[in-house]
Design an enzyme around this catalytic site. Structure first.
Site, short mmCIF file in Angstrom:
data_model
loop_
_atom_site.label_atom_id
_atom_site.label_comp_id
_atom_site.label_asym_id
_atom_site.label_seq_id
_atom_site.Cartn_x
_atom_site.Cartn_y
_atom_site.Cartn_z
N ASN A 1 137.45 12.64 83.25
CA ASN A 1 138.76 12.74 82.60
C ASN A 1 138.63 13.77 81.49
O ASN A 1 138.10 13.47 80.43
CB ASN A 1 139.19 11.38 82.04
CG ASN A 1 140.47 11.48 81.24
OD1 ASN A 1 141.22 12.44 81.37
ND2 ASN A 1 140.72 10.48 80.40
N TRP A 2 139.13 14.97 81.77
CA TRP A 2 138.98 16.04 80.78
C TRP A 2 139.99 15.93 79.64
O TRP A 2 139.93 16.71 78.69
CB TRP A 2 139.16 17.40 81.47
CG TRP A 2 137.95 17.86 82.23
CD1 TRP A 2 136.77 17.20 82.37
CD2 TRP A 2 137.83 19.08 82.95
NE1 TRP A 2 135.90 17.94 83.15
CE2 TRP A 2 136.53 19.10 83.52
CE3 TRP A 2 138.68 20.16 83.19
CZ2 TRP A 2 136.08 20.17 84.30
CZ3 TRP A 2 138.23 21.22 83.96
CH2 TRP A 2 136.94 21.22 84.51
N LYS A 3 140.94 15.02 79.78
CA LYS A 3 142.00 14.88 78.75
C LYS A 3 142.66 16.26 78.51
O LYS A 3 142.77 17.04 79.45
CB LYS A 3 141.44 14.29 77.46
CG LYS A 3 140.59 13.05 77.72
CD LYS A 3 140.23 12.32 76.49
CE LYS A 3 139.21 11.24 76.84
NZ LYS A 3 139.24 10.13 75.93
N HIS B 1 146.10 5.20 81.47
CA HIS B 1 144.99 5.39 80.53
C HIS B 1 145.42 4.87 79.15
O HIS B 1 146.59 4.97 78.77
CB HIS B 1 144.63 6.88 80.45
CG HIS B 1 143.37 7.14 79.69
ND1 HIS B 1 143.34 7.20 78.32
CD2 HIS B 1 142.10 7.33 80.10
CE1 HIS B 1 142.10 7.43 77.92
NE2 HIS B 1 141.32 7.51 78.99
N GLU C 1 145.13 6.01 76.28
CA GLU C 1 145.80 7.00 75.41
C GLU C 1 147.27 7.13 75.78
O GLU C 1 148.12 7.34 74.93
CB GLU C 1 145.06 8.36 75.49
CG GLU C 1 143.74 8.29 74.75
CD GLU C 1 142.67 9.24 75.24
OE1 GLU C 1 142.98 10.21 75.94
OE2 GLU C 1 141.48 8.99 74.91
N GLU D 1 138.34 -0.02 80.89
CA GLU D 1 138.02 0.83 79.75
C GLU D 1 138.37 0.10 78.46
O GLU D 1 139.54 0.13 78.02
CB GLU D 1 138.82 2.14 79.81
CG GLU D 1 138.48 3.01 80.99
CD GLU D 1 138.69 4.47 80.66
OE1 GLU D 1 137.73 5.23 80.76
OE2 GLU D 1 139.80 4.84 80.25
N GLY E 1 135.69 7.27 73.54
CA GLY E 1 135.54 8.38 72.60
C GLY E 1 134.92 7.99 71.27
O GLY E 1 134.96 8.76 70.31
N SER F 1 132.50 5.87 76.51
CA SER F 1 131.27 6.44 75.94
C SER F 1 130.09 6.43 76.91
O SER F 1 128.94 6.23 76.49
CB SER F 1 130.92 5.74 74.63
OG SER F 1 131.96 5.92 73.68
C1 PEP Z 1 138.11 8.20 78.87
O1 PEP Z 1 138.76 9.13 78.37
O2 PEP Z 1 138.60 7.57 79.80
C2 PEP Z 1 136.78 7.92 78.33
C3 PEP Z 1 136.12 6.91 78.83
O3 PEP Z 1 136.33 8.75 77.33
P1 PEP Z 1 134.82 8.77 76.73
O4 PEP Z 1 133.87 8.83 77.91
O5 PEP Z 1 134.78 10.01 75.90
O6 PEP Z 1 134.64 7.52 75.95
#
Ligand code: PEP
Length: 248
Positions: free
Chosen positions: A10-12, A94, A96, A164, A170, A209
């Site tokens: 997931n590059w966001k 997600h 976010e 998640e 993050g 993470s």
């Molecule tokens: C995500 O954006 O879904 C995610 C898990 O980010 P990160 O790996 O940076 O925690």
């Protein structure tokens, strides 16, 4: 029953088309084992995914869609257009999106439905916040999110679920293996309640993470079927390192 092991990037809202090209040129040189990867990248870069990924059998798609088929919804992308463009998957719900854009379970369920109508496999994200975990509500919250998100889904079609924990995204604060396994078992049981054996055939990914350094211990348990990766997916080495260190 064996489930596919998946590493989803997931590059966001990171990278422009040039950086995306540079990434794929390097990434595709570095490995021949592509079938386990998925890429969720911003809409402005989807043409780069379309150029590099189909011939390597790598699934790809957007990080969000709107649930209407078309119309006056300025700034949105439809499942119909995404599918016509060649995408295979779409990320839905997600945290976010839920937190920053106030996306509700109701909306998530409508997006899952329209994704399936246009042959896109939805990757549906669920997860509790830190205060919810501290209040002992994790299981209740993730079951509620999962069931509400799937209320309009066609359960005969493939879905992928991502657990998640919001507090681990993050932050560098990864869930313990025990915490992840407990949540995955809970989600699997909830899926089995919705349809017999659905939990046995559905890949449930862990996200929060994940890095090459913690991929091994998190991928060891049979209930963890792969990862949804944000930060570490931005470099070919980070993503490939997670793959190389995973046991599956
Ligand atoms: C995500 O954006 O879904 C995610 C898990 O980010 P990160 O790996 O940076 O925690």
């Amino acid at each position: 029953m064996s489930r596919a092991f998946i590493i989803a990037a997931n590059w966001k809202m990171n990278k422009g088309p040039h950086e995306a090209e540079v990434f794929f040129e390097e990434f595709l040189k570095g490995t021949e084992r592509f079938e386990n990867y998925l890429f969720f990248i911003s809409d402005i870069n989807l043409h780069v995914a379309q150029k590099y990924l189909p011939q390597n059998n790598i699934g790809w798609g957007a990080q969000n869609i709107y649930f209407e088929e078309e119309g006056a919804f300025t700034g949105e992308t439809s499942a119909k257009a995404l599918s016509e463009f060649g995408a295979t998957h779409v990320l839905i719900g997600h945290s976010e999106r839920r937190q920053i854009f106030n996306e509700s379970d109701e909306w998530v369920s409508q997006k899952v439905k329209v994704a399936q109508q246009f042959a896109l496999t939805p990757v549906i994200c669920v997860g509790e916040t830190w205060p919810e975990r501290q209040a002992g509500e994790t299981q209740k919250i993730i079951i509620k999110q999962l069931k509400a998100s799937l209320q309009r889904a066609d359960l005969s079609q493939k879905i992928i679920v991502a657990y998640e924990p919001v507090w681990a995204i993050g932050t560098g604060q990864v869930a313990s293996v025990e915490q992840a396994v407990e949540a995955h078992k809970t989600l699997r049981q909830a899926l089995n309640q919705l349809k017999p054996d659905l939990g046995e055939i559905t890949s449930i990914l862990y996200g929060g993470s994940v890095k090459p350094e913690n991929a091994k211990e998190l991928s060891d348990p049979k209930d963890i079927d792969g990862f949804l990766v944000g930060g570490a997916s931005l470099s070919p080495q980070g993503l490939a390192g997670i793959y190389d260190n995973s046991s599956f």
